[in-house]
Design a protein around this motif. Structure first.
Motif, PDB file in Angstrom:
ATOM      1  N   ARG A 169       3.449  -4.478   3.615  1.00 24.85           N
ATOM      2  CA  ARG A 169       2.626  -4.629   4.808  1.00 24.85           C
ATOM      3  C   ARG A 169       1.839  -5.948   4.742  1.00 24.85           C
ATOM      4  O   ARG A 169       1.378  -6.360   3.687  1.00 24.85           O
ATOM      5  CB  ARG A 169       1.637  -3.464   4.956  1.00 24.85           C
ATOM      6  CG  ARG A 169       2.293  -2.121   5.247  1.00 24.85           C
ATOM      7  CD  ARG A 169       2.869  -2.069   6.655  1.00 24.85           C
ATOM      8  NE  ARG A 169       3.374  -0.752   6.998  1.00 24.85           N
ATOM      9  CZ  ARG A 169       4.624  -0.347   6.813  1.00 24.85           C
ATOM     10  NH1 ARG A 169       5.498  -1.174   6.242  1.00 24.85           N
ATOM     11  NH2 ARG A 169       5.013   0.858   7.179  1.00 24.85           N
ATOM     12  N   GLY A 213       2.303   4.775   1.391  1.00 28.89           N
ATOM     13  CA  GLY A 213       2.570   5.416   2.662  1.00 28.89           C
ATOM     14  C   GLY A 213       2.330   6.913   2.584  1.00 28.89           C
ATOM     15  O   GLY A 213       3.013   7.617   1.832  1.00 28.89           O
ATOM     16  N   TRP A 216      -3.973   5.794   4.694  1.00 29.04           N
ATOM     17  CA  TRP A 216      -4.243   5.712   3.257  1.00 29.04           C
ATOM     18  C   TRP A 216      -5.427   4.798   2.961  1.00 29.04           C
ATOM     19  O   TRP A 216      -6.234   5.073   2.066  1.00 29.04           O
ATOM     20  CB  TRP A 216      -3.004   5.208   2.512  1.00 29.04           C
ATOM     21  CG  TRP A 216      -3.230   5.100   1.036  1.00 29.04           C
ATOM     22  CD1 TRP A 216      -3.274   6.112   0.130  1.00 29.04           C
ATOM     23  CD2 TRP A 216      -3.468   3.887   0.288  1.00 29.04           C
ATOM     24  NE1 TRP A 216      -3.523   5.624  -1.129  1.00 29.04           N
ATOM     25  CE2 TRP A 216      -3.639   4.259  -1.061  1.00 29.04           C
ATOM     26  CE3 TRP A 216      -3.537   2.545   0.632  1.00 29.04           C
ATOM     27  CZ2 TRP A 216      -3.884   3.321  -2.060  1.00 29.04           C
ATOM     28  CZ3 TRP A 216      -3.785   1.613  -0.367  1.00 29.04           C
ATOM     29  CH2 TRP A 216      -3.955   2.005  -1.694  1.00 29.04           C
ATOM     30  N   THR A 222       0.917   3.803   6.264  1.00 26.55           N
ATOM     31  CA  THR A 222      -0.078   3.253   5.346  1.00 26.55           C
ATOM     32  C   THR A 222      -1.482   3.230   5.951  1.00 26.55           C
ATOM     33  O   THR A 222      -2.472   3.247   5.224  1.00 26.55           O
ATOM     34  CB  THR A 222       0.310   1.826   4.932  1.00 26.55           C
ATOM     35  OG1 THR A 222       0.433   1.009   6.112  1.00 26.55           O
ATOM     36  CG2 THR A 222       1.641   1.824   4.195  1.00 26.55           C
ATOM     37  N   PRO A 265       0.838  -1.204   0.000  1.00 23.21           N
ATOM     38  CA  PRO A 265       0.000   0.000   0.000  1.00 23.21           C
ATOM     39  C   PRO A 265       0.872   1.253   0.000  1.00 23.21           C
ATOM     40  O   PRO A 265       2.085   1.195   0.225  1.00 23.21           O
ATOM     41  CB  PRO A 265      -0.782  -0.125   1.313  1.00 23.21           C
ATOM     42  CG  PRO A 265       0.155  -0.876   2.200  1.00 23.21           C
ATOM     43  CD  PRO A 265       0.887  -1.850   1.314  1.00 23.21           C
TER      44      PRO A 265
END
Length: 303
Positions: free
Chosen positions: A69, A60, A101, A98, A58
């Motif tokens: 992650r 950051g 987000w 992350t 994902p």
């Protein structure tokens, strides 16, 4: 023996569902049937066990980089092969990268425009296939990978989930339901009790579906939603914490598990599973000991 080669394959974002705006979301990614490796089209295989986590990249928000992650899967491979679903909350930690987000409009925009996210697979050259990476295949006290079918189908499991800690147990349920809770294997079938504790009603995940399943197969599944901060006037389920702690100076705290024991009076004959924060896990273990309700087994994952 050579280790499988690690690759990242773009998986299309195929669902974004918001439970509590800015706080909790369910997201799903769909991997392609095949992916080209070294000029060859190689099939993508999904054999993840319930309770395991997959690895993605994902974005950051703080670092402005894509990060590696791990996220626990909430569906199961035989029900939805190559569709990886998970539930993610915003940690609200100062150094969170992350986490915010996943709750952002950027993710929704990527979903609406057919965007993707990179998912880790292992290239098994001997079998010429790409296998979805999972963090663990081992059943031990520090993992929540579900036992083999010939084991759980005769077990009474009680799972305690705090907030998004429900995620691995949703995967358990979908796997168990697909196998009629073990009845076709010639046994009486297993029983799974799910206790989910959240702060407010919007944070209850898959709530109606779980209520419906509990009514459908009460001999195999019990569902106990718990609200700790806010609840509607007609709320008929548990209010307040199921793990209550009282400190007394420098002595060990006393843990009151009466609300939990009321839901499952004989924990000594159960296999207890926990997913949530480490402090609560430690209090649960202490409380089971103090109440002389040490279960047949205990396994947990914490954050």
């Amino acid at each position: 023996m050579n280790r499988p080669r690690e690759l990242f394959v773009p998986a299309r974002i195929t669902n974004v569902e918001t439970y509590d705006p800015g706080e909790v979301r369910k997201v799903a990614f769909t991997l392609p049937e095949t992916f080209e490796v070294d000029g060859r089209s190689v099939p993508v295989c999904d054999r993840m066990r319930p309770g395991a986590a997959f690895l993605v990249k994902p974005f950051g928000v703080r670092t402005q980089k894509f990060r590696r992650r791990m996220y626990t899967r909430s569906n199961c491979s035989d029900e939805s092969p190559r569709v990886l679903e998970t539930i993610i909350n915003d940690t609200h930690k100062e150094k969170a990268d992350t986490s915010p987000w996943w709750q952002s409009d950027d993710l929704v925009q990527r979903y609406r425009t057919g965007g993707s996210i990179d998912v880790c697979v292992n290239y098994d050259e001997a079998r010429s296939e790409l296998v979805v990476y999972q963090n663990s295949e081992t059943v031990d006290p520090t993992t929540l990978v579900l036992e083999a079918d010939q084991e759980w189908n005769s077990m009474r499991i009680v799972a305690v989930a705090l907030s998004t800690g429900i995620t691995p147990f949703l995967s358990y349920l979908r796997h168990m339901k697909a196998r009629a809770f073990g009845v076709p294997d010639g046994t009486g079938g297993g029983h799974f009790t799910l206790v989910v504790s959240v702060k407010t009603p919007p944070q209850l995940m898959e709530h109606q579906a779980l209520l419906d399943l509990a009514r459908e197969v009460p001999q195999h599944f019990s569902y106990h939603p718990v609200l700790t901060r806010e609840w509607p006037g007609d709320w008929s389920h548990v209010k307040g914490r199921v793990i209550q702690v009282r400190t007394n100076g420098g002595q060990d705290p006393r843990v009151n598990l009466a609300p939990l024991i009321a839901l499952e009076p004989n924990l000594r004959q159960c296999h207890v599973r926990f997913c949530g924060n480490e402090v609560a896990r430690n209090h649960l273990v202490l409380g089971l000991d103090q109440a002389q309700q040490v279960p047949l087994s205990f396994r947990s994952e914490t954050w």
